[in-house]
Design a protein around this motif. Structure first.
Motif, PDB file in Angstrom:
ATOM      1  N   ILE A 269       0.840  -1.196   0.000  1.00 50.41           N
ATOM      2  CA  ILE A 269       0.000   0.000   0.000  1.00 50.41           C
ATOM      3  C   ILE A 269       0.872   1.242   0.000  1.00 50.41           C
ATOM      4  O   ILE A 269       1.865   1.327   0.730  1.00 50.41           O
ATOM      5  N   GLU A 270       0.483   2.216  -0.801  1.00 49.08           N
ATOM      6  CA  GLU A 270       1.138   3.519  -0.781  1.00 49.08           C
ATOM      7  C   GLU A 270       0.325   4.477   0.083  1.00 49.08           C
ATOM      8  O   GLU A 270      -0.901   4.416   0.104  1.00 49.08           O
ATOM      9  N   ALA A 271       1.002   5.365   0.764  1.00 54.51           N
ATOM     10  CA  ALA A 271       0.325   6.345   1.625  1.00 54.51           C
ATOM     11  C   ALA A 271       0.142   7.660   0.870  1.00 54.51           C
ATOM     12  O   ALA A 271       1.120   8.339   0.545  1.00 54.51           O
ATOM     13  N   ASP A 272      -1.091   8.022   0.543  1.00 49.99           N
ATOM     14  CA  ASP A 272      -1.391   9.270  -0.162  1.00 49.99           C
ATOM     15  C   ASP A 272      -1.729  10.354   0.855  1.00 49.99           C
ATOM     16  O   ASP A 272      -2.902  10.704   1.060  1.00 49.99           O
ATOM     17  N   GLN A 273      -0.711  10.883   1.521  1.00 48.54           N
ATOM     18  CA  GLN A 273      -0.946  11.791   2.633  1.00 48.54           C
ATOM     19  C   GLN A 273      -1.651  13.072   2.192  1.00 48.54           C
ATOM     20  O   GLN A 273      -2.548  13.568   2.878  1.00 48.54           O
ATOM     21  N   ALA A 274      -1.255  13.611   1.038  1.00 54.48           N
ATOM     22  CA  ALA A 274      -1.858  14.866   0.582  1.00 54.48           C
ATOM     23  C   ALA A 274      -3.336  14.689   0.256  1.00 54.48           C
ATOM     24  O   ALA A 274      -4.181  15.518   0.621  1.00 54.48           O
ATOM     25  N   GLN A 275      -3.658  13.597  -0.429  1.00 54.59           N
ATOM     26  CA  GLN A 275      -5.064  13.338  -0.762  1.00 54.59           C
ATOM     27  C   GLN A 275      -5.893  13.071   0.485  1.00 54.59           C
ATOM     28  O   GLN A 275      -7.054  13.479   0.565  1.00 54.59           O
ATOM     29  N   LEU A 276      -5.283  12.392   1.458  1.00 52.79           N
ATOM     30  CA  LEU A 276      -5.997  12.128   2.708  1.00 52.79           C
ATOM     31  C   LEU A 276      -6.365  13.421   3.419  1.00 52.79           C
ATOM     32  O   LEU A 276      -7.448  13.557   3.975  1.00 52.79           O
ATOM     33  N   ALA A 277      -5.456  14.375   3.412  1.00 54.85           N
ATOM     34  CA  ALA A 277      -5.721  15.652   4.068  1.00 54.85           C
ATOM     35  C   ALA A 277      -6.897  16.369   3.409  1.00 54.85           C
ATOM     36  O   ALA A 277      -7.758  16.948   4.091  1.00 54.85           O
ATOM     37  N   GLN A 278      -6.951  16.321   2.076  1.00 56.27           N
ATOM     38  CA  GLN A 278      -8.062  16.944   1.362  1.00 56.27           C
ATOM     39  C   GLN A 278      -9.386  16.252   1.690  1.00 56.27           C
ATOM     40  O   GLN A 278     -10.402  16.884   1.932  1.00 56.27           O
ATOM     41  N   LEU A 279      -9.344  14.905   1.689  1.00 64.23           N
ATOM     42  CA  LEU A 279     -10.560  14.140   1.953  1.00 64.23           C
ATOM     43  C   LEU A 279     -11.055  14.377   3.372  1.00 64.23           C
ATOM     44  O   LEU A 279     -12.251  14.534   3.608  1.00 64.23           O
ATOM     45  N   LYS A 280     -10.122  14.419   4.328  1.00 62.44           N
ATOM     46  CA  LYS A 280     -10.501  14.646   5.732  1.00 62.44           C
ATOM     47  C   LYS A 280     -11.135  16.018   5.902  1.00 62.44           C
ATOM     48  O   LYS A 280     -12.138  16.172   6.598  1.00 62.44           O
ATOM     49  N   ALA A 281     -10.565  17.027   5.247  1.00 58.89           N
ATOM     50  CA  ALA A 281     -11.099  18.388   5.356  1.00 58.89           C
ATOM     51  C   ALA A 281     -12.486  18.501   4.737  1.00 58.89           C
ATOM     52  O   ALA A 281     -13.337  19.263   5.213  1.00 58.89           O
ATOM     53  N   ALA A 282     -12.746  17.714   3.692  1.00 58.89           N
ATOM     54  CA  ALA A 282     -14.036  17.789   2.993  1.00 58.89           C
ATOM     55  C   ALA A 282     -15.150  17.054   3.730  1.00 58.89           C
ATOM     56  O   ALA A 282     -16.326  17.221   3.389  1.00 58.89           O
ATOM     57  N   ASN A 283     -14.784  16.247   4.726  1.00 57.30           N
ATOM     58  CA  ASN A 283     -15.802  15.444   5.429  1.00 57.30           C
ATOM     59  C   ASN A 283     -15.731  15.658   6.937  1.00 57.30           C
ATOM     60  O   ASN A 283     -15.832  14.734   7.727  1.00 57.30           O
ATOM     61  N   ASN A 284     -15.584  16.904   7.321  1.00 52.63           N
ATOM     62  CA  ASN A 284     -15.386  17.231   8.728  1.00 52.63           C
ATOM     63  C   ASN A 284     -16.681  17.664   9.423  1.00 52.63           C
ATOM     64  O   ASN A 284     -16.638  18.317  10.455  1.00 52.63           O
ATOM     65  N   TYR A 285     -17.816  17.347   8.832  1.00 49.17           N
ATOM     66  CA  TYR A 285     -19.092  17.747   9.439  1.00 49.17           C
ATOM     67  C   TYR A 285     -19.443  16.833  10.613  1.00 49.17           C
ATOM     68  O   TYR A 285     -18.975  15.702  10.707  1.00 49.17           O
TER      69      TYR A 285
END
Length: 539
Positions: free
Chosen positions: A265-281
């Motif tokens: 598995i590769e760690a997509d840290q940048a994409q994870l940060a975007q996804l986390k920010a978009a689903n912070n409700y």
């Protein structure tokens, strides 16, 4: 937005660790079911032991309020535990609180058997106290086990894996009857006694003094399976989805999964940060209710309605068995013999009716889908209970075998139906940040329904009156039909990733709610989705 660590989990082949996870999580449900339902086998014995009246022509029986408390207090604890541990699972992580539930189950199962005091008030009071906390631990297992299994599984077999964990409940119900049957038989061999109606002195001697040890042993044995799986549960790593999407550590998520699964598995840290920010409700936000509100109402109402019927069936079967001719009348047997016959009937019904239904769901859920299985299950339960309610006197007096078959079929379609799917769906429909909490809310709604069964429906069956049992069965038939209707609020999840279902990946299909339209085409039930006027689909 495709995240490598999540995509790898969704597409990973089924491996030995998946099987291990099913067993570890499933043993919790084995323990849950055993602890919740073994009380059915011994509750009549408690009445004989602690509420004996030598002047009565009938053996001692728990008063209605005491009986309801003994069988129902664990359900109150379960409801409370589901909400608390479900919330903690999202706040602290699934793994951190997973072991606490097992520790509580082990300690409280042992203490339930120790229940101190010789007066009825002392024994029953301490028993109810420990069974409340036993239920509290059991409650935590519902959202945590479902969430962990859904987040480990690949998208092609996820439903079957979650259903397999829940199917261990059926094994636990079987063992609740089997263990009670074996232990009571051993005690009976060495402590035989006359039936209650043998004579004036037989009323006293029909309840063996050593029977007081028998019910305690049955309750305490519930600690054993939980104790055996504690070590393995603590060895499980945190789920990759929680570590990646909530903690935001893609590298650690990849490392954890590479340890237990044969994948890179590769760690997509940048994409994870975007996804986390978009689903912070949060749960109590307009965005959550716009995205997931109807699904949460659907999972909560269907589980509530299902558990009214399911727990009514299981907790009241000791009162139904005499009418079915599966056990002798209480006056014709001694105390231990009554436990043995009740346990034997529980075991047979569970083995023939309850157990197969769970595994039909496991093998067919990825073919038929959750929606169809739940819809058909509710409908068939309603039909069979309505028949029993209308024809109760005929079935009771003239056709006991047909009575047993119809009663067994209600269990079969409960488990090859909503009892399994109401557990699966909340683990799939909601976002990672709130998955455990939303499953807990849905499950707690179910336990609220179970309390209706324990404190309400059980009152109709306790006296064994024909008219009240008929009324109870017809109420349950109507309840199941309501469950059939509320099923239309939930979305089919088969074959999609968790992030697509919840909309966490930003995909169009994930953020839409679906409205199910059922159509009958050439005798085949099909499901289609209908678009709303705004271009999005509403549930």
């Amino acid at each position: 937005m495709a995240i490598a660590v999540l995509s790898a989990l969704d597409n990973a082949r089924t491996q030995w660790y998946h099987v291990t996870a099913i067993v570890i999580a499933g043993m919790g449900f084995f323990t849950d079911a055993y602890d919740l339902f073994c009380i059915t086998a011994v509750s009549k014995l408690l009445g004989r032991l602690y509420y004996f009246n030598p002047d009565s022509e009938k053996p001692g029986k728990l008063p209605t309020n005491v009986n309801n408390a003994v069988t129902g207090v664990a359900l109150i604890g379960t409801l409370s535990g589901q909400l608390v541990f479900g919330w903690l699972g999202d706040k602290l992580g699934r793994k951190k609180v997973y072991g606490i539930t097992l520790i509580m189950m082990v300690i409280c199962a042992i203490c339930s058997g120790i229940s101190f005091g010789h007066s009825p008030e002392g024994v029953i009071g301490s028993l109810c106290f420990f069974r409340f906390w036993l239920g509290f631990g059991i409650g935590g297992d519902y959202p945590l086990s479902a969430t962990i299994m859904s987040e480990y599984a690949n998208k092609k077999t996820r439903g079957a894996f979650i259903a397999a964990v829940f199917a261990m409940q059926g094994v636990g119900i079987i063992f609740a009857g089997l263990v009670s049957m074996i232990v009571s038989k051993i005690f009976l061999v060495y402590n035989d006694a006359p039936p209650y109606n043998g004579g004036e002195f037989d009323r006293v001697f029909s309840t063996q003094p050593n029977a007081d040890y028998m019910w305690r042993i049955v309750l305490m044995l519930g600690a054993l399976p939980a104790l055996l799986t504690y070590y393995w549960r603590m060895k499980m790593p945190e789920t990759a989805r929680y570590t990646a999407l909530i903690v935001g550590n893609g590298k650690q998520a990849a490392m954890d999964m590479e340890q237990v699964l044969d994948i890179e598995i590769e760690a997509d840290q940048a994409q994870l940060a975007q996804l986390k920010a978009a689903n912070n409700y949060k749960l109590f936000s307009i965005e959550f209710w716009n995205r997931h509100g109807l699904n949460l109402i659907g999972t909560s109402t269907t589980w509530f309605l299902l558990d009214i019927a399911f727990y009514s069936q299981n907790l009241t079967q000791k009162d139904i068995f005499p009418a079915m001719g599966l056990v002798n009348k209480d006056v014709d047997v001694n105390a231990l013999r009554e436990v043995f016959e009740t346990s034997r009937a529980m075991f047979v019904i569970a083995l023939v009716g309850t157990f197969p239904g769970y595994w039909f769901t496991v093998f067919l859920i990825e073919k038929l889908g959750r929606f169809i299985i739940q819809l058909v299950g509710f409908f068939m339960m309603s039909v069979f209970m309505l028949i029993i309610g209308i024809k109760y006197e005929y079935l009771k007096n003239d056709n006991k075998w047909l009575f047993a078959v119809l009663y067994g079929l209600t269990f079969f379609f409960a488990n090859f139906g909503p009892n399994s799917t109401t557990f699966v769906l909340p683990a799939e429909l909601f976002p990672t940040r709130l998955r455990s909490t939303c499953h807990a809310i849905s499950a707690a709604s179910g336990k609220a329904g179970a309390m209706v069964g324990a404190f309400g429906i059980q009152s109709y069956t306790l006296k064994g009156s024909t008219s009240t049992i008929k009324r109870a069965m017809m109420i349950l038939a109507a309840t199941n039909m309501l469950g059939f209707l509320f099923t239309f609020l939930v979305t089919e999840t088969k074959g999609r990733s968790l992030e697509e279902i919840s909309g966490e990946d930003g995909s169009e299909n994930g953020t839409e709610n679906y409205h199910h339209k059922t159509t009958f085409n050439a005798g085949r039930l099909s499901i289609s989705s209908r678009s709303g006027s705004t271009g999005t689909r509403t549930n």
